[in-house]
Write an enzyme that holds these catalytic residues in place. Sequence first.
Site, PDB file in Angstrom:
ATOM      1  N   GLN A 180      90.911 -13.137  39.245  1.00 21.37           N
ATOM      2  CA  GLN A 180      90.340 -11.851  39.079  1.00 21.37           C
ATOM      3  C   GLN A 180      91.129 -11.303  38.081  1.00 21.37           C
ATOM      4  O   GLN A 180      90.590 -10.456  36.921  1.00 21.37           O
ATOM      5  CB  GLN A 180      90.234 -11.067  40.245  1.00 21.37           C
ATOM      6  CG  GLN A 180      89.370 -11.742  41.378  1.00 21.37           C
ATOM      7  CD  GLN A 180      89.439 -10.886  42.860  1.00 21.37           C
ATOM      8  OE1 GLN A 180      90.245 -10.008  42.837  1.00 21.37           O
ATOM      9  NE2 GLN A 180      88.376 -11.205  43.442  1.00 21.37           N
ATOM     10  N   LYS A 182      93.025  -9.208  51.691  1.00 21.76           N
ATOM     11  CA  LYS A 182      91.913  -9.684  51.404  1.00 21.76           C
ATOM     12  C   LYS A 182      90.915  -8.766  52.171  1.00 21.76           C
ATOM     13  O   LYS A 182      91.302  -7.612  52.242  1.00 21.76           O
ATOM     14  CB  LYS A 182      91.682 -11.254  51.658  1.00 21.76           C
ATOM     15  CG  LYS A 182      92.685 -11.953  50.713  1.00 21.76           C
ATOM     16  CD  LYS A 182      91.755 -12.300  49.528  1.00 21.76           C
ATOM     17  CE  LYS A 182      92.558 -13.066  48.568  1.00 21.76           C
ATOM     18  NZ  LYS A 182      92.199 -13.150  47.143  1.00 21.76           N
ATOM     19  N   ARG A 223      80.951 -13.700  37.009  1.00 28.94           N
ATOM     20  CA  ARG A 223      81.222 -14.040  35.577  1.00 28.94           C
ATOM     21  C   ARG A 223      79.954 -14.153  34.684  1.00 28.94           C
ATOM     22  O   ARG A 223      79.969 -13.529  33.550  1.00 28.94           O
ATOM     23  CB  ARG A 223      82.250 -15.020  35.434  1.00 28.94           C
ATOM     24  CG  ARG A 223      83.633 -14.589  35.888  1.00 28.94           C
ATOM     25  CD  ARG A 223      84.356 -16.163  36.155  1.00 28.94           C
ATOM     26  NE  ARG A 223      85.777 -15.881  36.375  1.00 28.94           N
ATOM     27  CZ  ARG A 223      86.152 -15.604  37.691  1.00 28.94           C
ATOM     28  NH1 ARG A 223      85.424 -15.470  38.875  1.00 28.94           N
ATOM     29  NH2 ARG A 223      87.771 -15.503  37.949  1.00 28.94           N
ATOM     30  N   ARG A 275      84.580 -14.304  55.554  1.00 24.41           N
ATOM     31  CA  ARG A 275      85.038 -15.650  55.756  1.00 24.41           C
ATOM     32  C   ARG A 275      85.680 -15.707  56.949  1.00 24.41           C
ATOM     33  O   ARG A 275      85.550 -16.918  57.560  1.00 24.41           O
ATOM     34  CB  ARG A 275      86.141 -15.787  54.639  1.00 24.41           C
ATOM     35  CG  ARG A 275      85.635 -15.996  53.010  1.00 24.41           C
ATOM     36  CD  ARG A 275      86.164 -16.620  52.018  1.00 24.41           C
ATOM     37  NE  ARG A 275      85.859 -16.574  50.744  1.00 24.41           N
ATOM     38  CZ  ARG A 275      84.827 -16.933  50.217  1.00 24.41           C
ATOM     39  NH1 ARG A 275      84.155 -17.700  51.019  1.00 24.41           N
ATOM     40  NH2 ARG A 275      84.366 -16.522  48.885  1.00 24.41           N
ATOM     41  N   ASP A 332      90.935 -19.018  49.362  1.00 27.52           N
ATOM     42  CA  ASP A 332      89.669 -18.510  50.107  1.00 27.52           C
ATOM     43  C   ASP A 332      89.376 -19.589  51.245  1.00 27.52           C
ATOM     44  O   ASP A 332      88.190 -19.095  52.020  1.00 27.52           O
ATOM     45  CB  ASP A 332      88.442 -18.568  49.083  1.00 27.52           C
ATOM     46  CG  ASP A 332      88.666 -17.229  48.320  1.00 27.52           C
ATOM     47  OD1 ASP A 332      89.406 -16.420  48.637  1.00 27.52           O
ATOM     48  OD2 ASP A 332      87.846 -17.343  46.915  1.00 27.52           O
ATOM     49  N   GLY A 348      85.853  -7.170  45.652  1.00 31.53           N
ATOM     50  CA  GLY A 348      87.145  -7.255  44.822  1.00 31.53           C
ATOM     51  C   GLY A 348      86.792  -7.785  43.612  1.00 31.53           C
ATOM     52  O   GLY A 348      87.490  -7.449  42.512  1.00 31.53           O
TER      53      GLY A 348
END
Length: 432
Positions: free
Chosen positions: A172, A345, A30, A391, A318, A99
């Site tokens: 998002q 994901k 961001r 992850r 997450d 993503g």
Amino acid sequence: MQSESQVIVRPALDVRGSVSLPGDKSISHRYAMLAAIADGPSRLENYSTGADCASTLGCLRSLGVKWERRDGANNIIEVQGSGSTLTAPNRSLDCGNSGSTIRMLSGIVAGQKFTSEMAGDESLSRRPMERVITPLTVMGAEIKSQNGRPPLRISGCNLHGISYKMPLASAQVKTCLLFAGLLADGETRIAEPLRTRDHGEVALRAFGAQLERKGNEVCIRGGQRLRGIQARVPGDLSSAAFFLCAAALFPGSQLTIGNLLMNPTRAHLLDILMQMGLRISVTQLDEVHGELVGTLQVEGERLKGTAITGADTAALIDELPVLAAIAPYTEQGIEVRDAKELRVKESDRIASIVINLRAMGAEVEEREDGLRIPGGQTLRGAELNSFGDHRVAMAFSIAALRAQGETLIRDSQCAAISYPEFFSALEGLVER
Ligand code: S3P
């Protein structure tokens, strides 16, 4: 990320030491995007070292934004803001595995008066994009896709503000629409079904924009100018999650984590781990550009089980892979519901978790929208697959710490998507 890499993780006896995390991935994306469309320079210290945030920087360069990486240990990125007008790219914007890059940046390119193509790797090419295509189209952009998946061809224009009720909870998407709303005429009002992480709102305010929030609705007026900032990105809580869960596996473990992001819309993991028995105390707390940042002192205890559903699932999205990976070692196990999003994901995370847990000899019940993993189990080391999902690779290296025997994780290099230094940091904390 495709690669032949693999890592072997041996069982550990304890977790002990202190660690400070590279900059938060959500905030780094961001800040970089807003720095690009701000007036004047920005200096972003402790920018995420992950490949995803490098994808964002690469796309920004293709859009004519000038930025430089400063040498030294602090991962400093200096960005020369272009104001709200970017330059037409002369090639496809490569979003890699990210993503966040494709979804959030689509809000900015939709507000430019040129056409951009956004594409990514095999995993990204499978991920759903209607969630941004639909509202951006209502705002006036023209978007072509492959049945709702990347590559996206976005013909931007002078967007107009909309009032939009998001059908699914996604930070998002909310951020994409706030960025588009900033570049649009009039007001953009976004209602989310549940409160998701608010880094988009906090970052916009840090760059000087005004937003209004009422409950689950946020509103931005188009045409506001941003000004560059000098900021230090707080340490990534979703990366810290692996070490927190590692500490949770060993009663008596001691861990200190400094400069950690503690934004309440993001830090639900701390509540859940405390409910499960982990002792966490906050020894220092500051606010930096609207984000809470703290130092944590952590001590392992016997871990109880838990059920994660509804808004909790969204808040922990997450962190669910690593919570699932330690679930067999808890007393009562963990049940996760309302987690359909995990299937879209970087990999189908429900399937990836189930396959790996079963390979380690665990009992696990797979459901369409979650899993149930009984507690009190003993796992054995095994050969596992990361499924190219950062992850998943990191989560199972934590499960491996309490298994009997060694665990090999194939394609472990994909950890670099969010945390390239992960395996060496983990080795520095475990005792054998
Ligand atoms: C993110 C939001 C979440 C999360 C992703 C980062 C963000 O995705 O899974 O890793 O920075 O806003 P969704 O918005 O799709 O839930």
